[in-house]
Design an enzyme around this catalytic site. Structure first.
Site, PDB file in Angstrom:
ATOM      1  CG  HIS A 291      -1.800   1.325   1.065  1.00 32.51           C
ATOM      2  ND1 HIS A 291      -3.157   1.353   0.918  1.00 32.51           N
ATOM      3  CD2 HIS A 291      -1.496   2.573   1.508  1.00 32.51           C
ATOM      4  CE1 HIS A 291      -3.674   2.517   0.873  1.00 32.51           C
ATOM      5  NE2 HIS A 291      -2.650   3.188   2.096  1.00 32.51           N
ATOM      6  CD  GLU A 292       1.981   3.659   3.522  1.00 36.82           C
ATOM      7  OE1 GLU A 292       1.599   4.482   2.691  1.00 36.82           O
ATOM      8  OE2 GLU A 292       0.015   3.553   4.307  1.00 36.82           O
TER       9      GLU A 292
ATOM     10  CG  HIS B  39      -0.119   6.185  -0.336  1.00 32.86           C
ATOM     11  ND1 HIS B  39      -0.764   7.057  -1.414  1.00 32.86           N
ATOM     12  CD2 HIS B  39      -0.541   5.220   0.052  1.00 32.86           C
ATOM     13  CE1 HIS B  39      -2.132   6.724  -0.790  1.00 32.86           C
ATOM     14  NE2 HIS B  39      -1.255   6.003  -0.120  1.00 32.86           N
TER      15      HIS B  39
ATOM     16  CG  HIS C 118       0.661   8.792  -7.393  1.00 32.80           C
ATOM     17  ND1 HIS C 118      -0.439   9.027  -6.434  1.00 32.80           N
ATOM     18  CD2 HIS C 118       0.735   9.264  -8.348  1.00 32.80           C
ATOM     19  CE1 HIS C 118      -1.346   9.688  -7.762  1.00 32.80           C
ATOM     20  NE2 HIS C 118      -0.956   9.561  -9.031  1.00 32.80           N
TER      21      HIS C 118
HETATM   22 ZN   LIG Z   1      -3.253   5.328   2.081  1.00 34.52          ZN
END
Ligand SMILES: [Zn+2]
Length: 678
Positions: free
Chosen positions: A466-467, A470, A473
């Site tokens: 998940h991290e 980010h 991105h």
């Molecule tokens: Zn998040």
């Protein structure tokens, strides 16, 4: 030359040299100089992109100094860093507030927009200017002076009401406790929770067990206590917190506070020319209108409620047949669900932990990202770090370095809990400045111990992915201006797209098997365990879905409606259409709903589901065309990750998917079937 490493950052912060005492002088001096420099730039009256680039560079001084300070404060939380942070924080807030209300800057951006050359700007510059003007106007910058004062007064009033709301919730939570001396009353509760109750009793100077309404105390009791009367007592206290009912009836009542908050928000919205606060909240989000959000939420209700009812029926049947409960009361739902889950889908995160050594998980993660997006990761000694556990990486596209990141994986003394990604340096590429993006990735995994490697539970593997989503991105951005590059400027309800997208890989059979190697047997994850993991993931997923939808609909409706309407009435109306679990008439859930009444989720709670729809639907294209499909990976990188906020999130999504998002992939990934079952 200054000896303060925070004031002389050429490229990367020198973490070996930055000390807490450097923070305040650097922040003071840089904010002062930045204000002066921006005054000079805006007073010249030049409206051209060179001036913009200079202003962007000035803002970058501040972010280059503040980012390492905020970061060190969260990963080495010593008394000195706490103080340094607390000293600087008001100066930074003041600076940001001044910048967002700066009429000279506002006029400068309006000048750019009205310039004859505007239509010839690169599209990202055009969006930068229109976004900036929108944000200035949402901060009340072009109100008439008399309205400006009113606006400031309302914003101040709102902020005070938020504090009162939070304090009431906190005080109501702390005002209640149960002191229990007979351990038999706690039958069924795990030892870890009982140890906490014992510790709390000790702190309060008594023998036995001390139960409170804080989550670590309340949740295990409600989930595991065999003692039904105990569960009911706790539930009643919890559900009436900060209201006119319950053990502290009227003492910390948030009813008038909520009325005040809704009324102030309505006034702010009207002052800024919106019909209601929901419209103001959506002005810079991906969802276009309250009506669109309501339709979205209602569609999900319609599609998932039939299954939620079936799940609840199954729970009721199980409770009657196996637990001997004739009717399921609200304080039985978590308890009976846990028993059913253990019976049918038992899977332990600790059992899974034996399969995922950190080194294999990282290799697996880098391998997937490499295959999809054509980038590689190389450790680098070029960046200094703040702790020996931290590893710095260069991200490479063929031989060219395009970004860097710091990975700080393990828990240690003085480091904040949880996991997060933050931008350290923004990508900028213009006539006066060129810099690559740099990201922080921070987790709190159990560290390796003398010679034994660290292992991750499946939940932790998912957190890491998940991290990292980010992070990608931020790092794979190709946007040239800082306010729109990486995750900057991305709509609030779309910013979780890349992170939740990456989580999907953690439920792919092939991916998990590749990353696994049992601690002792060196075996890969067995199919049987994998199948169980998937079934456990979707346990009561429709019930959870409708619960989230209930919160989201309530949030939207109170912010559309008249501030005078009784929020309990609104909640009852929503529950009548949505909820499948019982709630007693005394339940005062809104009085402690801090997300929307004291946090940033006002008329934005739907974002959780909205972003899940985006990430599921994006991942579905990979499922359709191949999970490791390079063409799809390249498209995802080019149309979404690299674009940041240089286009709207909807334009990015449509460019990748060839159409607007729909909810079907999310329902499928949650195991929610649209077919009625016999
Ligand atoms: Zn998040």
């Amino acid at each position: 030359m200054s000896t303060n490493p925070l004031e002389t950052v050429a490229q990367f912060p020198d973490y070996h040299r930055i000390r807490p005492e450097h923070a305040l002088p650097a922040v003071q001096r840089l904010c002062q100089e930045a204000k002066e420099a921006i005054r000079l730039q805006t007073e010249q009256g030049d409206t051209n992109t060179e001036t913009y680039e200079k202003i962007e560079g000035i803002n970058d001084w501040i972010s280059k100094a503040w980012s390492p300070i905020a970061h060190l404060h969260s990963v080495t939380n010593t008394a000195e860093w706490r103080k340094a942070y607390a000293d600087c924080q008001p100066i930074i807030s003041q600076f940001s507030a001044e910048m967002s209300q700066h009429s000279g800057l506002y006029r400068f951006y309006c000048g750019l927009r009205d310039d004859a050359a505007f239509s010839r700007y690169a599209p990202e510059y055009q969006k930068l200017v229109t976004d900036a003007i929108r944000d200035f106007e949402l901060s009340g910058v072009n109100l008439a002076d008399v309205h400006k004062a009113e606006y400031q007064r309302l914003v101040q009033a709102a902020s005070e009401l938020y504090t009162t709301f939070s304090n009431n919730v906190l005080d109501a939570t702390q005002a209640f406790h149960l002191h229990i001396t007979d351990e038999a009353e706690l039958a069924g509760i795990p030892d870890s929770a009982k140890a906490l109750y014992r510790q709390l009793a000790e702190q309060n100077g008594v023998e036995g067990f001390w139960l409170t309404l804080d989550m670590p105390s309340y949740l295990p009791a409600l989930t595991y206590a065999d003692n039904r009367a105990l569960r009911e007592k706790l539930y009643h206290a919890f559900a009436t917190r900060a209201s006119e009912l319950g053990p502290n009836a009227g003492e910390f009542d948030n009813t008038p506070v909520i009325k005040g908050i809704l009324s102030v928000r309505e006034d702010i919205a009207k002052l800024l020319n919106f019909d209601n606060y929901a419209e103001l909240s959506l002005a810079n989000k991906m969802a276009k209108s309250p009506a669109q959000v309501l339709a979205f939420l209602n569609d999900l209700v319609e599609k998932s409620r039939p299954q939620a009812l079936r799940e609840y029926q199954a729970l009721q049947t199980y409770a009657t047949d196996t637990l001997g409960m004739q009717t399921l009361e609200p304080w039985d739902v978590a308890y009976a669900s846990e028993k059913l889950k253990q019976d049918k889908y038992a899977i332990s995160q600790e059992q899974l932990r034996d399969y995922f050594p950190v080194s294999k998980v990282l290799t697996g993660l880098f391998d997937i990202v490499g295959k999809l997006f054509g980038v590689t990761f190389k450790q680098t000694a070029k960046l200094s770090t703040w702790h020996e556990d931290v590893v710095a990486y260069a991200v490479k596209n063929k031989d060219k370095t395009i970004a860097y990141f710091y990975m700080d994986l393990y828990a240690r003394q003085g480091k904040n809990g949880g996991a997060w990604m933050n931008g350290a340096i923004d990508r900028i590429n213009n006539r006066i400045k060129t810099q690559l993006p740099v990201a922080y990735l921070v987790c709190n995994f159990i560290p390796p111990t003398d010679g034994n490697p660290a292992y991750l539970s499946h939940d932790e593997v998912t957190t890491l992915f998940h991290e990292f989503g980010h992070g990608l991105h931020h790092m794979l951005t190709q946007v040239n201006c800082a306010p729109l590059s990486g995750i900057n400027g991305v709509e609030w309800d779309a910013v979780e797209l890349p992170s939740q997208f990456m989580e999907n890989f953690c439920f792919e059979r092939e991916v998990l098997i590749n990353m696994s190697e049992h601690r002792d047997s060196k075996e890969k994850l067995p199919d049987a365990l994998y199948d169980k993991l998937i079934r456990a993931k979707n346990f009561q997923s429709a019930m959870m879905m409708v619960r989230q939808l209930e919160f989201s609909l309530f949030d939207m409706k109170v912010h559309i409606g008249d501030a005078e309407t009784d929020v309990m009435e609104t909640l009852r109306a929503v529950r009548d259409e949505v909820a499948v679990t019982p709630a007693p008439a005394y339940n005062r859930f809104p009085m402690a709903f801090s997300h929307i009444f004291a946090g940033g989720y006002a008329a934005g709670y739907y974002s959780y589901k909205w972003a899940e729809v985006l990430s599921s639907d994006a991942f579905a294209r990979f499922e359709e065309e191949g999970v490791y499909n390079k063409v799809v990976g390249t498209a995802f990188k080019k149309e979404i990750l690299a674009r940041g906020a240089s286009r709207t999130a909807m334009e990015n999504f449509v460019a990748f998917r060839g159409r607007e998002p729909n909810i079907y992939a999310l329902l499928r990934h949650n195991g929610i079937s649209l077919e009625p079952t016999a």
